[in-house]
Write a protein that holds these residues in place. Structure first.
Motif, short mmCIF file in Angstrom:
data_model
loop_
_atom_site.label_atom_id
_atom_site.label_comp_id
_atom_site.label_asym_id
_atom_site.label_seq_id
_atom_site.Cartn_x
_atom_site.Cartn_y
_atom_site.Cartn_z
N PRO A 113 0.82 -1.22 0.00
CA PRO A 113 0.00 0.00 0.00
C PRO A 113 0.85 1.27 0.00
N ARG A 114 0.22 2.35 -0.42
CA ARG A 114 0.85 3.68 -0.36
C ARG A 114 0.15 4.46 0.74
N LEU A 115 0.88 4.75 1.81
CA LEU A 115 0.33 5.44 2.98
C LEU A 115 0.90 6.84 3.08
N LEU A 116 0.03 7.82 3.22
CA LEU A 116 0.42 9.21 3.45
C LEU A 116 0.21 9.53 4.92
N ILE A 117 1.24 10.07 5.58
CA ILE A 117 1.07 10.64 6.92
C ILE A 117 1.46 12.12 6.82
N CYS A 118 0.62 12.99 7.36
CA CYS A 118 0.88 14.42 7.24
C CYS A 118 0.49 15.13 8.53
N ALA A 119 1.13 16.26 8.77
CA ALA A 119 0.90 17.02 10.00
C ALA A 119 0.88 18.51 9.69
N ALA A 127 -1.89 8.55 -2.83
CA ALA A 127 -2.04 7.67 -1.66
C ALA A 127 -3.19 6.69 -1.79
N ASP A 128 -3.06 5.55 -1.11
CA ASP A 128 -4.17 4.61 -0.94
C ASP A 128 -4.89 4.85 0.39
N TYR A 129 -4.13 5.33 1.39
CA TYR A 129 -4.65 5.63 2.72
C TYR A 129 -3.93 6.88 3.23
N ALA A 130 -4.54 7.57 4.21
CA ALA A 130 -3.88 8.74 4.79
C ALA A 130 -4.22 8.88 6.27
N ILE A 131 -3.23 9.33 7.04
CA ILE A 131 -3.40 9.66 8.45
C ILE A 131 -3.04 11.13 8.61
#
Length: 348
Positions: free
Chosen positions: A50-56, A137-141
């Motif tokens: 998967p391609r996961l994006l985490i951003c703040a 992305a496939d998912y993101a937090i």
């Protein structure tokens, strides 16, 4: 047998399997015509996943997520990654420079998605982030904190009608999940439109680092990556408390203006009619009592001793089983104390 990755195309470049690369996404200039850009790091695994994006810091003054992203990028368990991690520690760079929630034009970036190429500064940044990063992305937090002078108990906000996002919320593993409707212009809304499930992690206070919130956030990201098969599952320790879903929440507002004396800290269980604190004038012997309008758990509160009449000072989440919610919160706090005590250099 794991399927080998192909090079990951990102911002006009290719990241080879088993490599990581830093990028700068230009977003404009300061008055001095100094270029400003969003920092991004891509970690691309050798195996497909998967391609996961985490951003703040979509809100520029919400800093816990900046440290969460930094720790994730340097965590030993990121080795042998399957899939791709796209990490953005600061989205609203202009807000962070000015220690502000907002952009210099006073717009809220998290009410400006999916944005417009020719709109306001906020609209342009939202459009750029949506088209150049989120679409990959496939998912993101999405990592947040409470507003300035307000703290949030670690919690996930998600629209539970989105099944994939709901699954992601339970994977993260903090005690409370808030079923939050999608707001117009929000980052989560942009994800919904693109079919990218997004969860929002809320913990701590703006302009402050909080070790408990940071450590819980890093652990939550790790758990999501484990459940998605991006990293190897750790040896299981003691049983995890299953997060509880709040059926609703309510802000308690100051009945009068005054100096706030808090009696119920974050995570406290309260019953309807319980005394939460007092608001008093500088010469009062007792003050105006603040009573809980419902039973539940305190998931947010003001940290400022000053309150105007009508100001939101306590946030209470309601649950069908308050006893269970209380137990889950207590277990979480105990787990985090153990976890932080074993950390090499917690922030104090």
């Amino acid at each position: 047998m794991a399927v080998k990755s192909k090079p990951f195309e990102f911002l006009g470049a290719q990241v080879a399997p088993g490599h990581r690369q830093q990028f700068e996404l230009p977003v404009g200039q300061l008055y001095t015509q100094t270029d400003v850009s969003i920092p991004v790091e891509v970690v691309h695994g050798r195996s497909k996943g998967p391609r996961l994006l985490i951003c703040a810091a979509i809100h520029g003054d919400e800093l816990n997520g900046v440290e969460i992203v930094r720790r994730v990028l340097h965590a030993p368990w990121l080795k042998n990654l399957k899939g791709t991690l796209v990490a953005v520690p600061i989205v609203n760079v202009l807000g962070t420079i000015h220690r502000s929630r907002y952009l210099p034009d006073r717009r809220d970036l998290n009410r400006s998605f999916p944005g417009s190429e020719k709109g306001s500064l906020a609209a342009r940044m939202a459009h750029l982030f949506t088209t150049r990063i989120l679409q990959q992305a496939d998912y993101a937090i999405d990592l947040h904190t409470g507003a300035i002078d307000r703290s949030n108990l670690p919690q996930i906000r998600v629209h539970l009608d989105n099944q994939k996002a709901a699954e992601l919320a339970h994977m993260f593993g903090v005690p409370v999940i808030i079923d939050a409707e999608i707001r117009d212009g929000s980052f989560r809304g942009a994800g919904d439109d693109l079919g990218v499930p997004i969860i929002t992690y809320e913990a701590g206070e703006a302009l402050r680092f909080d070790e408990n919130s940071i450590a819980a956030g890093v652990r939550g990201v790790r758990r999501v990556m484990e459940e998605l098969g991006m990293i190897k599952m750790r040896v299981k320790g003691r049983a995890q408390a299953t997060p509880v879903v709040a059926r609703s929440s309510q802000w308690v507002r100051a009945p009068v203006g005054g100096f706030l004396r808090v009696l119920k800290p974050l995570g406290s269980r309260v019953n309807k009619g319980d005394l939460l604190g007092y608001l008093n004038g500088p010469l009062d012997s007792q003050g105006e009592p603040i009573l809980s309008p419902c039973s539940g758990i305190v998931i947010g509160r003001s940290n400022l001793p000053l309150a105007h009449e009508g100001e939101a000072i306590f946030h209470i989440a309601r649950f069908n089983q308050v006893d269970l919610a209380e137990q889950v919160v207590e277990t979480f706090h105990s787990d985090m104390e153990d976890h932080i005590s074993r950390s090499e250099a917690p922030i104090t």
